[in-house]
Structure formats: structure tokens, C-alpha cells
Design an enzyme around this catalytic site. Sequence first.
Site, short mmCIF file in Angstrom:
data_model
loop_
_atom_site.label_atom_id
_atom_site.label_comp_id
_atom_site.label_asym_id
_atom_site.label_seq_id
_atom_site.Cartn_x
_atom_site.Cartn_y
_atom_site.Cartn_z
N ALA A 105 0.67 -1.34 -0.03
CA ALA A 105 -0.35 0.31 0.14
C ALA A 105 1.21 1.29 -0.02
CB ALA A 105 -1.06 0.25 1.07
N GLY A 162 0.58 -5.13 0.24
CA GLY A 162 -0.28 -4.94 -0.25
C GLY A 162 0.07 -6.21 -1.36
N GLU A 216 -0.09 -8.98 -1.31
CA GLU A 216 -1.25 -9.70 -0.97
C GLU A 216 -2.27 -9.80 -1.66
OE1 GLU A 216 -1.27 -6.68 2.53
OE2 GLU A 216 -3.58 -7.69 2.74
N GLU A 242 3.52 -5.47 7.07
CA GLU A 242 2.86 -4.74 8.34
C GLU A 242 3.12 -3.87 9.67
OE1 GLU A 242 1.74 -6.74 5.36
OE2 GLU A 242 0.43 -5.64 4.35
N1 CO8 Z 1 4.37 3.13 -0.41
C1 CO8 Z 1 5.38 4.60 -0.53
N2 CO8 Z 1 6.40 4.61 -1.52
C2 CO8 Z 1 7.19 3.55 -1.01
C3 CO8 Z 1 6.46 2.65 -0.65
C4 CO8 Z 1 5.35 2.08 -0.14
N3 CO8 Z 1 4.74 0.93 -0.11
N4 CO8 Z 1 7.61 1.72 -1.63
C5 CO8 Z 1 8.89 2.55 -1.43
N5 CO8 Z 1 8.39 3.73 -2.10
C6 CO8 Z 1 8.95 4.56 -2.53
C7 CO8 Z 1 10.39 4.89 -2.10
O1 CO8 Z 1 9.52 6.33 -1.03
C8 CO8 Z 1 11.23 5.76 -2.30
O2 CO8 Z 1 10.55 7.00 -2.21
P1 CO8 Z 1 11.05 9.16 -2.57
O3 CO8 Z 1 12.86 8.31 -3.69
O4 CO8 Z 1 10.50 9.57 -2.78
O5 CO8 Z 1 12.15 8.41 -1.22
C9 CO8 Z 1 10.49 4.87 -3.87
O6 CO8 Z 1 9.45 4.06 -3.70
C10 CO8 Z 1 12.26 3.64 -3.76
O7 CO8 Z 1 12.24 3.37 -2.86
P2 CO8 Z 1 13.68 3.13 -1.85
O8 CO8 Z 1 14.17 4.38 -1.79
O9 CO8 Z 1 13.07 3.41 -0.16
O10 CO8 Z 1 14.23 1.67 -2.31
P3 CO8 Z 1 14.86 0.10 -1.68
O11 CO8 Z 1 15.16 -0.02 -3.64
O12 CO8 Z 1 15.88 1.27 -1.17
O13 CO8 Z 1 13.62 0.26 -0.70
C11 CO8 Z 1 11.28 -1.54 -0.75
C12 CO8 Z 1 12.35 -0.46 -1.67
C13 CO8 Z 1 12.44 -2.81 0.04
C14 CO8 Z 1 10.36 -1.69 -1.45
C15 CO8 Z 1 11.72 -0.19 0.82
O14 CO8 Z 1 11.23 0.79 -0.38
C16 CO8 Z 1 10.39 -0.76 1.22
O15 CO8 Z 1 10.76 -1.16 2.17
N6 CO8 Z 1 9.13 0.19 1.26
C17 CO8 Z 1 7.63 -0.43 2.38
C18 CO8 Z 1 7.27 -1.32 2.34
C19 CO8 Z 1 6.22 -2.07 3.15
O16 CO8 Z 1 6.29 -1.41 3.72
N7 CO8 Z 1 5.36 -2.28 2.38
C20 CO8 Z 1 4.23 -2.46 2.98
C21 CO8 Z 1 2.87 -1.13 3.51
S1 CO8 Z 1 1.92 -1.62 4.35
C22 CO8 Z 1 0.44 -2.88 3.61
O17 CO8 Z 1 0.69 -3.02 2.21
C23 CO8 Z 1 -0.89 -2.75 4.10
C24 CO8 Z 1 -1.23 -3.49 2.95
C25 CO8 Z 1 -3.06 -3.26 3.70
C26 CO8 Z 1 -3.72 -2.80 2.44
C27 CO8 Z 1 -3.51 -3.03 1.69
C28 CO8 Z 1 -4.15 -1.59 0.56
C29 CO8 Z 1 -3.57 -1.72 -0.74
#
Ligand code: CO8
Length: 257
Positions: free
Chosen positions: A64, A108, A111, A131
Site C-alpha cells: 500500500a 499489499g 496480498e 505491515e
Molecule cells: N509506499 C509509498 N512509497 C513507497 C513504498 C510504499 N509502500 N515503497 C517504496 N516507496 C517509495 C520510497 O519512498 C522511495 O521514494 P522516494 O525516492 O521519493 O523516497 C521509492 O519508492 C524507492 O524506494 P527506496 O528508496 O526505499 O528503495 P530501496 O530499493 O532502498 O527499498 C523497498 C525498496 C524495500 C521496497 C523499501 O522502499 C520498502 O521497504 N518499502 C516499504 C515496504 C512496506 O512496508 N510495504 C508495506 C506497506 S503497508 C501495506 O501494504 C498494507 C497492506 C494492507 C492494505 C493494502 C491496500 C493496498
Amino acid sequence: MADEVLTERHGRVGLITLNRPVQMNALNGALMDALGAALLAFDADEGIGVIVITGNDKAFAAGADIAEMADYTYSDVYAEQFITRNWETIRRVRKPVLAAVAGVALGGGCELALACDIVLAAENARFCLPEIKLALLPGAGGTQRIARAIGKAKAMDMCLSARMLDAAEAERAGLVSRVVPTAELRAQALALAGKIAEFSAPALMVVKEAVNRAFETSLSEGILFERRELYARFASADAREGLRAFIEKRAPHFIHR
Ligand code: CO8
């Protein structure tokens, strides 16, 4: 409107590519609405037999959109029907949906793969439900589908500790059905989907409905449903053709009726 998803037709396969590469395909509302619309359009299209959802080499989807969720209140999510509004669409799709996953499938994103019917993983695929790190829970069907897919022990480990599975472990656990070299993912996904799409479309829909029934009902009710659907196949042109073609030692020509 930005193209949050891209759609292509490859014969009888409808390909949907998640297209927010800069945000690792984070699933914001606009992307999920576009995905739902693309799924429903392909589902209604008689020229399409199977739908493939994919991302890019680095990310199927990173979950998400955290930025979008950061200021949500209870009233917001209740009023907007968060999750319900666009995730329930996936459940309405009757044709087989194949997820072709490379890179991260987080939260997500994992999922979404779990909501698909077949998951094909690239060797570099990674699956995680992180999450809990945000004090949330896998709330788009994740807690329910992961337990059914891989059993309680690994499901709890993934949900409670945010443990990541690589493609090989995900295949062993039953989360994915096949692992392919990363460079071949798209081609192999299209080939598999293309092969399935040649089968009779109504038969495929019935098979999908029957397998999904296994998760919703008792064994005897499920078997009763399956038996009725088998009987109903004998009223179809395609089953008549499939049986006849075997006897006549020729390839069947299905008309998807
Ligand atoms: N949401 C928003 N932006 C994101 C997300 C995300 N989930 N993941 C990555 N991005 C963005 C980063 O903020 C970054 O943007 P910016 O350059 O503007 O700062 C860009 O994408 C690139 O990401 P990174 O610089 O962090 O790149 P890395 O290669 O270092 O890391 C990762 C990649 C491992 C994917 C890391 O970004 C990460 O851990 N992301 C978050 C993952 C996470 O926690 N996901 C779970 C979210 S909660 C969820 O899914 C709830 C589910 C229930 C509801 C579902 C409804 C859709």
C-alpha cells in the site's frame, strides 16, 4: 490521468502491468482503481481467456502507498471504503488471473499476488508481509489467504516477524506455483497464460469457481458443487467438442460456449 497500469493484448491473454516504477509500484488508490477497471474490462472481453498482472524487474509491488495512508483517519477509510472499494473487484473476476512476480512483493503487493489464481515467480522475487513494522496488519486479505496458502506456522512467522521468503522458499511453501529465470518471467508468464487461454473459457471459469469453493465450504458441499458443475459441462458445446476431438484423434476447436 496518469497511466497507473498499462494494458496489452497478446492473443487471448490480457496483460496488465503495474506502472508506478519510481514508487516501486506502491498501490495507491488511483492504481488500484485503474487495476480494477482493467481487470473488469478484460473479464468482459470475449476475446480474452486469461489475465496476467505483472510489475517490473525490481518490484511487483511494494505494498500500500504509505504516504497516502499516513494521514488516514478511521472516518476517511470507512467513508471511502478503503480496500473494499477496489480490492473486492479482484474477487469478481471470473477468468483465471496469473500474477507474474519479479522483485519485491511486499505487504499489499504480496496480498495482490495471493489474490491471483496462479503465482509465477522470477528467481529474484521476494515475498514479505511487513505491515507489523507499521503497527498495521495485512488487511487486504493477507492474513486469511497466506494461512490458507502456506499453513499456520509460516503464515504466523511472516505476519508476526515480517520474515521475507525468497522465490525458492515461496515455491516450497506453496505460495507460488513455479519459479523461472528473471529474464524469462514475462515470456514464460505469457506462454503459460496463452496455453491456458486456448482451453474452453467457460470450463476455465467453472474450474476456478470450484477450486475457490474449497476455501469457502465443507468437503461434502464442495464435492456436491463440483459434481453439479461436471453434469452441467455435458450441456456445453465445448465439452462435446473436446470429447469428440479426442475420439477422432484431432485437436479440439473450442468456441468458448
Ligand atoms: N509506499 C509509498 N512509497 C513507497 C513504498 C510504499 N509502500 N515503497 C517504496 N516507496 C517509495 C520510497 O519512498 C522511495 O521514494 P522516494 O525516492 O521519493 O523516497 C521509492 O519508492 C524507492 O524506494 P527506496 O528508496 O526505499 O528503495 P530501496 O530499493 O532502498 O527499498 C523497498 C525498496 C524495500 C521496497 C523499501 O522502499 C520498502 O521497504 N518499502 C516499504 C515496504 C512496506 O512496508 N510495504 C508495506 C506497506 S503497508 C501495506 O501494504 C498494507 C497492506 C494492507 C492494505 C493494502 C491496500 C493496498
